[in-house]
Design a protein around this motif. Structure first.
Motif, PDB file in Angstrom:
ATOM      1  N   PHE A 219      47.816  54.086  74.129  1.00  0.00           N
ATOM      2  CA  PHE A 219      48.664  53.718  75.261  1.00  0.00           C
ATOM      3  C   PHE A 219      47.851  53.575  76.538  1.00  0.00           C
ATOM      4  CE2 PHE A 219      51.337  56.199  72.335  1.00  0.00           C
ATOM      5  CZ  PHE A 219      52.291  55.246  72.049  1.00  0.00           C
ATOM      6  N   THR A 220      48.397  52.808  77.477  1.00  0.00           N
ATOM      7  CA  THR A 220      47.711  52.590  78.747  1.00  0.00           C
ATOM      8  C   THR A 220      48.105  53.614  79.802  1.00  0.00           C
ATOM      9  OG1 THR A 220      49.426  51.039  79.457  1.00  0.00           O
ATOM     10  CG2 THR A 220      47.486  50.121  78.359  1.00  0.00           C
ATOM     11  N   ASN A 221      49.219  54.322  79.611  1.00  0.00           N
ATOM     12  CA  ASN A 221      49.657  55.327  80.573  1.00  0.00           C
ATOM     13  C   ASN A 221      48.974  56.650  80.251  1.00  0.00           C
ATOM     14  OD1 ASN A 221      50.913  57.028  82.332  1.00  0.00           O
ATOM     15  ND2 ASN A 221      52.994  56.412  81.790  1.00  0.00           N
ATOM     16  N   HIS A 222      47.906  56.958  80.959  1.00  0.00           N
ATOM     17  CA  HIS A 222      47.110  58.151  80.669  1.00  0.00           C
ATOM     18  C   HIS A 222      47.712  59.410  81.285  1.00  0.00           C
ATOM     19  CE1 HIS A 222      44.116  55.493  79.062  1.00  0.00           C
ATOM     20  NE2 HIS A 222      44.065  54.831  80.197  1.00  0.00           N
ATOM     21  N   GLY A 223      48.696  59.256  82.151  1.00  0.00           N
ATOM     22  CA  GLY A 223      49.273  60.408  82.828  1.00  0.00           C
ATOM     23  C   GLY A 223      50.119  61.295  81.943  1.00  0.00           C
ATOM     24  N   ILE A 224      50.559  60.783  80.802  1.00  0.00           N
ATOM     25  CA  ILE A 224      51.418  61.582  79.924  1.00  0.00           C
ATOM     26  C   ILE A 224      50.768  61.821  78.568  1.00  0.00           C
ATOM     27  CG2 ILE A 224      53.583  60.988  81.065  1.00  0.00           C
ATOM     28  CD1 ILE A 224      54.027  58.855  78.940  1.00  0.00           C
TER      29      ILE A 224
ATOM     30  N   SER B  52      44.135  70.684  70.028  1.00  0.00           N
ATOM     31  CA  SER B  52      45.149  69.628  69.978  1.00  0.00           C
ATOM     32  C   SER B  52      45.191  68.838  71.271  1.00  0.00           C
ATOM     33  CB  SER B  52      46.526  70.237  69.702  1.00  0.00           C
ATOM     34  OG  SER B  52      46.527  70.899  68.465  1.00  0.00           O
ATOM     35  N   GLY B  53      44.935  69.514  72.382  1.00  0.00           N
ATOM     36  CA  GLY B  53      44.902  68.813  73.669  1.00  0.00           C
ATOM     37  C   GLY B  53      43.795  67.781  73.728  1.00  0.00           C
ATOM     38  N   ILE B  54      42.637  68.142  73.207  1.00  0.00           N
ATOM     39  CA  ILE B  54      41.512  67.209  73.214  1.00  0.00           C
ATOM     40  C   ILE B  54      41.775  66.046  72.257  1.00  0.00           C
ATOM     41  CG2 ILE B  54      39.074  66.963  72.609  1.00  0.00           C
ATOM     42  CD1 ILE B  54      38.752  69.896  73.629  1.00  0.00           C
ATOM     43  N   VAL B  55      42.139  66.372  71.021  1.00  0.00           N
ATOM     44  CA  VAL B  55      42.372  65.327  70.009  1.00  0.00           C
ATOM     45  C   VAL B  55      43.571  64.465  70.377  1.00  0.00           C
ATOM     46  CG1 VAL B  55      42.968  64.918  67.590  1.00  0.00           C
ATOM     47  CG2 VAL B  55      41.276  66.648  68.169  1.00  0.00           C
ATOM     48  N   GLY B  56      44.678  65.103  70.738  1.00  0.00           N
ATOM     49  CA  GLY B  56      45.883  64.352  71.097  1.00  0.00           C
ATOM     50  C   GLY B  56      45.698  63.487  72.318  1.00  0.00           C
ATOM     51  N   GLY B  57      44.980  64.008  73.305  1.00  0.00           N
ATOM     52  CA  GLY B  57      44.710  63.219  74.508  1.00  0.00           C
ATOM     53  C   GLY B  57      43.857  61.997  74.218  1.00  0.00           C
ATOM     54  N   LEU B  58      42.845  62.167  73.371  1.00  0.00           N
ATOM     55  CA  LEU B  58      41.996  61.024  73.007  1.00  0.00           C
ATOM     56  C   LEU B  58      42.775  59.967  72.235  1.00  0.00           C
ATOM     57  CD1 LEU B  58      38.712  62.865  71.985  1.00  0.00           C
ATOM     58  CD2 LEU B  58      39.095  61.460  74.022  1.00  0.00           C
TER      59      LEU B  58
END
Length: 89
Positions: A58-63, A46-52
């Motif tokens: 969104f442009t804010n990659h920090g969250i 989920s971290g990989i898929v959700g992060g992608l």
């Protein structure tokens, strides 16, 4: 091209997967019958898929972890529904 991952990189994925999986389990109502290993694997995937997905929208990659937790909750809900339908048959 072969991707390599260091021990510390692997450990980071395991820790992040555990946190994401536990957050999803805590936020989703009801009791989930998952082992710790399955929770970690759910969190990593989920971290990989959700992060992608988050980074694509969104442009804010920090969250991007927010998208990861949302994907983990959806995957956990789908797993619960699938397990419940199998138990009835």
């Amino acid at each position: 091209m072969v991707a390599t991952i260091s021990f510390w990189g692997f450990l980071w994925y395991v820790i992040a997967g555990l946190v994401i999986g536990l957050l999803a389990r805590a936020l989703l109502p009801g009791r989930q019958h998952l082992s710790l290993v399955v929770t970690i694997l759910l969190g990593i995937a989920s971290g990989i898929v959700g992060g992608l997905i988050w980074d694509a929208i969104f442009t804010n990659h920090g969250i991007a972890w927010i998208g990861s937790v949302i994907v983990a909750m959806v995957a956990l809900y789908a797993y619960q529904r699938l397990a419940a339908s199998r138990a009835r048959t």
